[in-house]
Design a protein around this motif. Sequence first.
Motif: not given
Length: 88
Positions: A4-9, A20-25
């Motif tokens: 599992s990878v943390p991603m931001q809403v 839609i979530v994002e991590r490092a672009g």
Amino acid sequence: MCLSVPMQVVENLADGDLAIVERAGRRQQVNMLLVGPQGLGTWVLVALGFAKEVVEPGELALIEDALAALAASLDGDYDPATHFRDLA
């Protein structure tokens, strides 16, 4: 095993059932039914297109450190003095 990878809403869709979530672009659409609708900026653990858990800031820092240690290990640059200082 699934990582599992943390991603931001960054955007809510379908009354909060999707986001839609994002991590490092990198952005992706995830199903939010396991954690419920979350506010913008909330960090969630994502695996296989599902948000599995809401991540608190302290937890996020530990996960990011573990992911950085994994990346350093894969690159051959792992330094135990740099990572997992909370275990010492």
